[in-house]
Write a protein that holds these residues in place. Structure first.
Motif, PDB file in Angstrom:
ATOM      1  N   ILE A 445       0.830  -1.207   0.000  1.00  0.00           N
ATOM      2  CA  ILE A 445       0.000   0.000   0.000  1.00  0.00           C
ATOM      3  C   ILE A 445       0.861   1.252   0.000  1.00  0.00           C
ATOM      4  O   ILE A 445       0.668   2.166  -0.808  1.00  0.00           O
ATOM      5  CB  ILE A 445      -0.938  -0.019   1.229  1.00  0.00           C
ATOM      6  CG1 ILE A 445      -1.902  -1.214   1.137  1.00  0.00           C
ATOM      7  CG2 ILE A 445      -1.714   1.284   1.330  1.00  0.00           C
ATOM      8  CD1 ILE A 445      -2.789  -1.370   2.355  1.00  0.00           C
ATOM      9  N   ALA A 446       1.821   1.305   0.921  1.00  0.00           N
ATOM     10  CA  ALA A 446       2.655   2.505   1.027  1.00  0.00           C
ATOM     11  C   ALA A 446       3.979   2.135   1.676  1.00  0.00           C
ATOM     12  O   ALA A 446       4.063   1.201   2.494  1.00  0.00           O
ATOM     13  CB  ALA A 446       1.949   3.593   1.844  1.00  0.00           C
ATOM     14  N   GLN A 449       4.103   2.502   5.555  1.00  0.00           N
ATOM     15  CA  GLN A 449       3.558   1.377   6.317  1.00  0.00           C
ATOM     16  C   GLN A 449       4.600   0.275   6.479  1.00  0.00           C
ATOM     17  O   GLN A 449       4.743  -0.307   7.559  1.00  0.00           O
ATOM     18  CB  GLN A 449       2.313   0.831   5.614  1.00  0.00           C
ATOM     19  CG  GLN A 449       1.640  -0.296   6.383  1.00  0.00           C
ATOM     20  CD  GLN A 449       0.551  -0.980   5.586  1.00  0.00           C
ATOM     21  OE1 GLN A 449       0.581  -0.925   4.357  1.00  0.00           O
ATOM     22  NE2 GLN A 449      -0.384  -1.600   6.258  1.00  0.00           N
ATOM     23  N   LEU A 450       5.356  -0.012   5.397  1.00  0.00           N
ATOM     24  CA  LEU A 450       6.405  -1.021   5.499  1.00  0.00           C
ATOM     25  C   LEU A 450       7.461  -0.608   6.514  1.00  0.00           C
ATOM     26  O   LEU A 450       7.999  -1.445   7.251  1.00  0.00           O
ATOM     27  CB  LEU A 450       7.053  -1.240   4.125  1.00  0.00           C
ATOM     28  CG  LEU A 450       6.273  -2.067   3.106  1.00  0.00           C
ATOM     29  CD1 LEU A 450       7.137  -2.330   1.882  1.00  0.00           C
ATOM     30  CD2 LEU A 450       5.825  -3.376   3.696  1.00  0.00           C
ATOM     31  N   ARG A 451       7.774   0.675   6.548  1.00  0.00           N
ATOM     32  CA  ARG A 451       8.791   1.139   7.495  1.00  0.00           C
ATOM     33  C   ARG A 451       8.312   0.974   8.935  1.00  0.00           C
ATOM     34  O   ARG A 451       9.087   0.583   9.825  1.00  0.00           O
ATOM     35  CB  ARG A 451       9.115   2.607   7.217  1.00  0.00           C
ATOM     36  CG  ARG A 451      10.322   3.106   7.997  1.00  0.00           C
ATOM     37  CD  ARG A 451      10.796   4.431   7.475  1.00  0.00           C
ATOM     38  NE  ARG A 451      12.014   4.840   8.167  1.00  0.00           N
ATOM     39  CZ  ARG A 451      12.700   5.933   7.863  1.00  0.00           C
ATOM     40  NH1 ARG A 451      12.291   6.717   6.877  1.00  0.00           N
ATOM     41  NH2 ARG A 451      13.794   6.242   8.535  1.00  0.00           N
ATOM     42  N   PHE A 704       7.641   4.462  -4.612  1.00  0.00           N
ATOM     43  CA  PHE A 704       6.867   3.750  -3.589  1.00  0.00           C
ATOM     44  C   PHE A 704       7.301   4.171  -2.185  1.00  0.00           C
ATOM     45  O   PHE A 704       6.474   4.294  -1.284  1.00  0.00           O
ATOM     46  CB  PHE A 704       7.044   2.235  -3.777  1.00  0.00           C
ATOM     47  CG  PHE A 704       6.471   1.415  -2.662  1.00  0.00           C
ATOM     48  CD1 PHE A 704       5.118   1.177  -2.582  1.00  0.00           C
ATOM     49  CD2 PHE A 704       7.300   0.884  -1.672  1.00  0.00           C
ATOM     50  CE1 PHE A 704       4.588   0.420  -1.551  1.00  0.00           C
ATOM     51  CE2 PHE A 704       6.781   0.128  -0.643  1.00  0.00           C
ATOM     52  CZ  PHE A 704       5.418  -0.109  -0.582  1.00  0.00           C
ATOM     53  N   TRP A 705       8.605   4.402  -2.013  1.00  0.00           N
ATOM     54  CA  TRP A 705       9.113   4.719  -0.677  1.00  0.00           C
ATOM     55  C   TRP A 705       8.832   6.162  -0.285  1.00  0.00           C
ATOM     56  O   TRP A 705       9.009   6.532   0.879  1.00  0.00           O
ATOM     57  CB  TRP A 705      10.608   4.437  -0.611  1.00  0.00           C
ATOM     58  CG  TRP A 705      10.907   2.992  -0.876  1.00  0.00           C
ATOM     59  CD1 TRP A 705      11.435   2.455  -2.006  1.00  0.00           C
ATOM     60  CD2 TRP A 705      10.668   1.918   0.016  1.00  0.00           C
ATOM     61  NE1 TRP A 705      11.535   1.097  -1.888  1.00  0.00           N
ATOM     62  CE2 TRP A 705      11.070   0.724  -0.640  1.00  0.00           C
ATOM     63  CE3 TRP A 705      10.141   1.816   1.301  1.00  0.00           C
ATOM     64  CZ2 TRP A 705      10.978  -0.518  -0.056  1.00  0.00           C
ATOM     65  CZ3 TRP A 705      10.046   0.560   1.888  1.00  0.00           C
ATOM     66  CH2 TRP A 705      10.462  -0.590   1.209  1.00  0.00           C
ATOM     67  N   ARG A 706       8.381   6.978  -1.231  1.00  0.00           N
ATOM     68  CA  ARG A 706       8.032   8.352  -0.894  1.00  0.00           C
ATOM     69  C   ARG A 706       6.561   8.490  -0.502  1.00  0.00           C
ATOM     70  O   ARG A 706       6.109   9.577  -0.161  1.00  0.00           O
ATOM     71  CB  ARG A 706       8.323   9.280  -2.084  1.00  0.00           C
ATOM     72  CG  ARG A 706       9.808   9.404  -2.400  1.00  0.00           C
ATOM     73  CD  ARG A 706      10.063  10.545  -3.364  1.00  0.00           C
ATOM     74  NE  ARG A 706       9.488  10.312  -4.679  1.00  0.00           N
ATOM     75  CZ  ARG A 706      10.126   9.714  -5.681  1.00  0.00           C
ATOM     76  NH1 ARG A 706      11.384   9.293  -5.504  1.00  0.00           N
ATOM     77  NH2 ARG A 706       9.547   9.539  -6.835  1.00  0.00           N
ATOM     78  N   SER A 707       5.822   7.392  -0.602  1.00  0.00           N
ATOM     79  CA  SER A 707       4.385   7.440  -0.295  1.00  0.00           C
ATOM     80  C   SER A 707       4.151   7.201   1.187  1.00  0.00           C
ATOM     81  O   SER A 707       4.985   6.639   1.884  1.00  0.00           O
ATOM     82  CB  SER A 707       3.639   6.378  -1.111  1.00  0.00           C
ATOM     83  OG  SER A 707       4.134   5.087  -0.826  1.00  0.00           O
TER      84      SER A 707
END
Length: 707
Positions: A445-446, A449-451, A704-707
């Motif tokens: 999704i974003a 969230q993964l972070r 993706f990592w900027r979302s």
């Protein structure tokens, strides 16, 4: 007076005239009222007035002297007794001749004459009128009284007649009512009798119909019982046939398993590294290749028949032919070995004779001549015509080290898992949830969230407290908590590949990037991930477990990666789906790094391991349906990264797969397993034609990592 006998006719005539119909009362004169006041029409003379005047005038002229000399009593109107005598004095003939009704014309002429007489004798009339009025009034009164009496008598008679008629009618009506009641009662009795007859008739008919229905019901019940018995017999026959079919199917399945076991045992006798490999002019690699192909064919047939239900006689015949072929192959190999042994024995005898001769010559010459050099023993080097059936020794050592490390980890937290204390159980459940739930929440999704998920897992592994399920959890709550979390976390990563990635291929990248980042910071988690992956998917080593004598078939299927429940092996499609998910996760892990990690540190398990895996796969004999599926999944996910890193060498690898290895896979693939082979072929041709391998679907870009 003679004229009195005409008074009644005059009265009757006046009564019949239009003026005679006027209402009249004797009291009008007394009250001074005009008797003609109610008449609106002008006065008219009747057609009989001439006759009346003629009669009255003529008689008045004749009787004038008499009237003067008479007493007043003579002018009194006649009584009721005198009326009939007056009526009798006038004969019917005279009345008929003198009646005004006899002829209208003479009366009219007489009326005209009377009018002339009235004019001449006006004075006489004036003298007569008063007495005439009194007489007329008296006659009228007498007439009314007579008629009143007559009316009373007639009314009384009529009332009596009416009463008699009423009594007669009442009697007749009562009699008719009685007759009507009798008739009605008779009709009711008749209707009741008819109704009773109808009811009895309908009852008889109903009884007859009921008896008929009962008979028909008994007949149908008999037929139904026969049909039920026939159906029950048919069902029993079907059950018996089904039971026999199942028994036959199970027997054939057991026969297939026994054939497979025998084929695997026979295949063990074929080994390129066999102890007779030093025999002259013998090469067992061809027998080994063919034996592996026969084993793959038998395994494919068994998997296909297991998915279909029970094997047919044709399947048993095919496996028996394969067994016969394997036996023939073993027989041919043994004959070749026997021939080679015989040749070696003869060669050894010849060499022994030559050696004896040489010894004799040495004794004879007594060192006068130099010792001749011994003839070297002929040992031909084997030309490797086939591929390996086993993994390299170094690979197997690495595999075993990972499994030993996993077993040691399990043993290290046995005190946590085997403890019966409720508090320890709660700690174990909390730690397992804290390790498993974040991995289950990984999605694309974003990047933020993964972070968060990565930080939560890293915090837990670092010994700090985290919130899980509304409770504070830390690995320091139990001495063995860290090892337990390591193991469960690695197990959950591999399970996500087995389930989530198998269903959604693009999910491999977010899971892999988190796993790679955790691996980099906590290397032990990475070793446990590999151990779980190799145990569930031995093809990720790559490693083809060999069948060992005495191993049950079900256990061997589990070693190959199949799920076996209640002696039933999972379907081939589900097996390939799970293997595909785990290989895709592995291919994503070796090419991805956590973007927020240390760039100066190399990847803990990078592309070099992917290149090694691909090279070892191509150096081993292919497996039907499995090799093509795994190669396609690995190249689709990791092909772009390998192309960029190895460039020309990678394209050579693809050419080797298309030109050589693909035909080996095609040779062992049966008709029902061509889908994976066609996908691999189309992928290779497309990539080689375009000279490029596209990025896989779901790849995490920098945005993706900027979302």
């Amino acid at each position: 007076m003679p004229s009195e006998r005409y008074r009644w006719e005059t009265l009757e005539a006046l009564k019949g005239s239009s003026k005679g119909q006027l209402s009249y009362s004797r009291d009008w004169l007394l009250r001074g009222e005009d008797i003609l006041e109610g008449c609106r029409s002008p006065p008219k003379l009747s057609s009989y007035s001439g006759w009346v005047l003629d009669q009255v005038i003529s008689q008045s002229l004749q009787e004038t002297p008499l009237s003067r000399s008479s007493t007043p009593n003579e002018s009194i109107p006649p009584t009721d007794d005198q009326l009939p005598s007056l009526a009798k004095t006038t004969s019917p003939a005279s009345q008929l001749g003198s009646s005004p009704l006899s002829s209208a014309v003479p009366s009219e002429t007489k009326g005209n004459e009377d009018l002339s007489l009235l004019e001449t004798d006006h004075e006489v009339h004036l003298m007569v009128l008063p007495s005439k009025v009194t007489e007329v009034e008296g006659c009228i009164w007498m007439y009314e009284e007579v008629h009143r009496l007559k009316g009373k008598e007639e009314l009384r008679q009529r009332q009596e007649q009416q009463e008699q008629v009423v009594r007669a009618v009442s009697d007749m009506a009562s009699e008719q009512l009685k007759r009507f009641d009798e008739l009605k009662e008779l009709k009711q009795h008749q209707e009741y009798q008819d109704l009773q007859e109808v009811m009895e008739k309908s009852s008889r008919e109903a009884q007859g119909q009921q008896e008929k229905l009962k008979e028909e019901h008994r007949h149908r019940a008999k037929i139904l019982n026969l049909k039920l018995r026939e159906a029950e017999q048919q069902r029993q026959r079907q059950e018996e046939l089904e039971r026999l079919r199942k028994e036959e199917g199970q027997e054939r399945l057991r026969r297939l398993y026994s054939i497979q076991e025998e084929v695997l045992q026979l295949n063990q006798q074929i080994d390129p590294n066999y102890r007779h490999k030093d025999l002259p002019r013998i090469d067992l690699s061809g027998f080994s290749n063919r034996g592996n192909q026969i084993c793959g064919l038998v395994s494919g047939l068994i998997r296909t028949t297991s998915e279909r239900g029970f094997p047919t006689q044709v399947d048993v015949a095919n496996t028996e032919r394969a067994l016969q072929e394997m036996r023939g192959l073993i027989s041919s190999m043994q004959q070749e070995i026997a021939t080679a042994l015989e040749e070696k024995r003869k060669q050894d005898e010849e060499e022994e004779r030559e050696r004896q001769k040489e010894l004799q010559k040495q004794e004879q010459l007594k060192a006068q001549t130099p010792v001749p050099a011994q003839h070297p023993r002929g040992k031909e080097q084997k030309e490797v015509l086939g591929l390996q059936v086993k993994a390299e020794e170094s690979t197997m050592q690495w595999y075993q080290q990972l499994q030993d490390a996993s077993d040691q980890c399990v043993a290290s937290f046995s005190g946590l898992t085997d403890c019966k204390d409720n508090q320890v159980k709660h700690i174990r459940m909390d730690l397992q949830k804290a390790a498993s739930i974040p991995v289950s929440q990984i999605s694309s999704i974003a990047g933020s969230q993964l972070r968060e998920i990565f930080d939560k897992i890293n915090t837990l592994l670092s010994g700090k407290s985290v919130q899980s399920g509304g409770r504070t959890v830390s690995v320091t709550q139990h001495p063995q908590g860290l090892d337990f979390v390591y193991y469960k976390l690695a197990e959950k990563f591999v399970k996500q590949g087995e389930e989530e990635v198998a269903s959604h291929h693009e999910a491999a990248f977010p899971i892999a990037v988190v796993a790679s980042g955790i691996w980099e910071l906590h290397p032990r988690v990475g070793d446990l991930i590999l151990a779980h992956l190799h145990r569930k998917c031995p093809y990720s080593v790559p490693f083809y477990p060999a069948f060992k004598e005495g191993t049950p078939i079900e256990e061997y299927q589990r070693i190959l990666g199949y799920q076996v429940k209640d002696s039933m092996v999972e379907q081939q499609d589900n097996f390939l789906k799970r293997m595909s998910g785990m290989i895709r996760l592995y291919a994503a892990i070796i090419q991805l790094r956590w973007p927020y990690g240390n760039k100066q540190v190399s990847h803990p398990h990078g592309l070099a391991h992917g290149w090694r895996w691909l090279a070892q796969m191509l150096n081993m004999e292919p497996l039907s349906d499995v090799t093509a599926t795994l190669l396609f999944d690995f190249l689709e996910v990791c092909g772009n990264a390998l192309m960029k890193h190895y460039q020309v060498q990678f394209w050579k690898m693809l050419l080797l797969i298309r030109e050589d290895y693909f035909h080996r896979i095609e040779a062992i693939t049966i008709s029902g397993q061509m889908g994976s082979l066609m996908r691999l072929k189309q992928f290779l041709e497309k990539c080689l034609q375009r000279k490029e391998i596209p990025l896989p679907k779901g790849y995490l870009s920098s945005s993706f990592w900027r979302s």
